[in-house]
Design a protein around this motif. Structure first.
Motif, PDB file in Angstrom:
ATOM      1  N   PRO A 128       0.709  -1.360  -0.048  1.00  0.00           N
ATOM      2  CA  PRO A 128       0.158  -0.003   0.084  1.00  0.00           C
ATOM      3  C   PRO A 128       0.907   1.256   0.255  1.00  0.00           C
ATOM      4  N   ILE A 339      -6.845   5.861  -5.542  1.00  0.00           N
ATOM      5  CA  ILE A 339      -7.607   5.016  -4.408  1.00  0.00           C
ATOM      6  C   ILE A 339      -8.179   3.472  -4.487  1.00  0.00           C
ATOM      7  N   PRO A 340      -8.700   3.350  -5.737  1.00  0.00           N
ATOM      8  CA  PRO A 340      -8.736   2.072  -6.067  1.00  0.00           C
ATOM      9  C   PRO A 340      -7.954   0.951  -5.803  1.00  0.00           C
ATOM     10  N   VAL A 342      -4.891   1.645  -4.248  1.00  0.00           N
ATOM     11  CA  VAL A 342      -4.396   1.335  -3.000  1.00  0.00           C
ATOM     12  C   VAL A 342      -5.149   0.478  -2.125  1.00  0.00           C
ATOM     13  N   VAL A 343      -6.614   0.609  -2.390  1.00  0.00           N
ATOM     14  CA  VAL A 343      -7.438  -0.179  -1.453  1.00  0.00           C
ATOM     15  C   VAL A 343      -7.065  -1.858  -1.738  1.00  0.00           C
ATOM     16  N   ILE A 344      -7.157  -2.084  -3.024  1.00  0.00           N
ATOM     17  CA  ILE A 344      -6.765  -3.176  -3.483  1.00  0.00           C
ATOM     18  C   ILE A 344      -5.699  -3.717  -2.903  1.00  0.00           C
ATOM     19  N   ALA A 346      -4.243  -2.662  -0.007  1.00  0.00           N
ATOM     20  CA  ALA A 346      -4.428  -2.918   1.225  1.00  0.00           C
ATOM     21  C   ALA A 346      -5.078  -4.252   1.664  1.00  0.00           C
ATOM     22  N   LEU A 347      -5.966  -4.577   0.949  1.00  0.00           N
ATOM     23  CA  LEU A 347      -6.890  -5.861   1.137  1.00  0.00           C
ATOM     24  C   LEU A 347      -6.169  -7.066   0.945  1.00  0.00           C
TER      25      LEU A 347
END
Length: 418
Positions: A128, A339-340, A342-344, A346-347
């Motif tokens: 991330p 954003i998308p 970084v979210v992926i 982080a998940l």
């Protein structure tokens, strides 16, 4: 008013032609992005030289399509999204923008994830955090385009492209390539449904929809003309000649990098556990070919992520501006689309598989860009005397048909689990 590009004028000097090169090399970044790395390494590690033919065919299609896109921008003075926006009704235009924007988002995700993987390999940074750093650096690169114009932006991208080429071609010189088997890989064939899925991924990573939209704008902006110059047959003929050279040089380089990735994976990573991921491939490359080659590979991947995410944001702005007549600052757009990805990360989603799937999604978007482009360049009302000849239109229809069929097969296999 049509443009007669068949009128005979003195040929431009070679030095003049060379000064006109550049836009295709920016568009070519789309052909050597992290999605290509994931798809090509996976293909080579799992199936050896089997799918070399896919890269050769995809690169030939890319040369054909990217030249048409640049030609459209030069002759009409408009980008592909602008021309589509003028011809579509409000509802159709918005629907078309949604699918094009989804394609651009998939591109952004792939590029940020690839750069994050590279920073993790080089410095051990969490994915991330690496994604955020890639996004911030990309903002800096985009600032060059915003403040300095296209030529300095092209220079930055060309520098990164040189790093990419060195990073991914280096392993070719120390890998035990079986050139006989590599030549055998030029024969078109599959080995079950998984190879069809990978072929679609490789096609999506090589013939990228956002590059088709973008190239028309790059050519238009680089070779901007006054209304009188737009109808100067000699000028247009010179630009088209330079553009053919620009596209061939840029995409031959990109094609060589892609094929080198697959060959290195086929020669050095076949049968090695974990090499169907970028991190695993990097570890195996470092072990088999030496840590120096591994570092060069990771640096090439980082340059790929940084350059391609900048170009992807430029493409997204071109699509939105042409279809919706909205001008969102490039820097603001980069922040939102970061954003998308970084979210992926982080998940904890497997980053290599996320890259491969993003390329499959891009493959599904190719017909939506390719078919309208070929219809426009085949229209005398749009192109005047620069219209594509009949044989080119027939070839374009065959190419587009093959792409659509491959995508339909891909959808069926994905839905049925084949």
């Amino acid at each position: 008013m049509s443009v007669d590009v068949t009128e005979r004028r003195p040929r431009a000097a070679p030095a003049r032609i060379l000064l006109l090169l550049g836009p295709a090399f920016v568009a070519a970044i789309a052909y050597v992005d992290p999605g290509n790395v994931a798809a090509n390494l996976t293909a080579g590690a799992r199936y050896g030289y089997l799918l070399v033919w896919v890269l050769v065919a995809a690169n030939a299609i890319a040369v054909f399509v990217q030249y048409r896109s640049a030609k459209l921008g030069i002759v009409t003075g408009r980008s592909l999204p602008e021309l589509l926006g003028e011809r579509l009704g409000t509802g159709a235009r918005r629907a078309y923008w949604v699918q094009a924007e989804l394609v651009a988002a998939a591109t952004d995700i792939a590029e940020v994830i690839g750069g994050a993987i590279a920073l993790n390999l080089l410095f051990g940074l969490p994915l991330p955090l690496g994604g955020l750093i890639v996004g911030v650096v990309a903002i800096g690169i985009l600032a060059v385009q915003t403040r300095r114009g296209q030529r300095p932006f092209e220079a930055v991208i060309l520098g990164l492209l040189a790093v990419i080429a060195v990073g991914f071609l280096a392993g070719l010189f120390v890998s035990p390539i079986d050139w006989g088997q590599a030549a055998g890989g030029l024969v078109p064939r599959f080995d079950g449904a998984p190879t069809v899925l990978l072929a679609a991924s490789m096609l999506g990573a090589t013939v990228m929809p956002h590059a088709i939209y973008l190239h028309s704008a790059l050519a238009r902006d680089r070779h901007g003309a006054t209304p009188d110059e737009q109808h100067d047959a000699g000028r247009i003929r010179t630009l088209l000649r330079a553009t053919r050279l620009d596209v061939v040089l840029a995409l031959v380089l990109a094609g060589a990098v892609n094929i080198a990735m697959l060959l290195v994976a086929a020669a050095s990573l076949r049968g090695v556990a974990g090499t169907d991921t970028i991190a695993g491939a990097h570890a195996a490359i470092s072990s088999a070919l030496g840590p120096a080659v591994g570092i060069v590979f990771a640096v090439g991947l980082l340059a790929s992520g940084l350059a391609s995410t900048s170009v992807g944001s430029y493409a997204g702005a071109t699509i939105m501006g042409g279809l919706l007549k909205l001008r969102v600052p490039l820097l603001a757009r980069r922040v939102v689309t970061l954003i998308p990805a970084v979210v992926i990360l982080a998940l904890g989603v497997d980053p290599t598989w996320a890259l491969v799937l993003s390329q499959v999604f891009l493959s599904l978007g190719i017909p939506f860009a390719m078919i309208p482009l070929l219809r426009l360049t085949g229209s005398r009302a749009v192109m005047g005397d620069a219209v594509d000849p009949v044989w080119t239109r027939i070839l374009g229809a065959v190419v587009a048909g093959l792409v659509v069929v491959l995508n339909l097969v891909l959808v069926v296999l994905t839905v049925t689990g084949g």
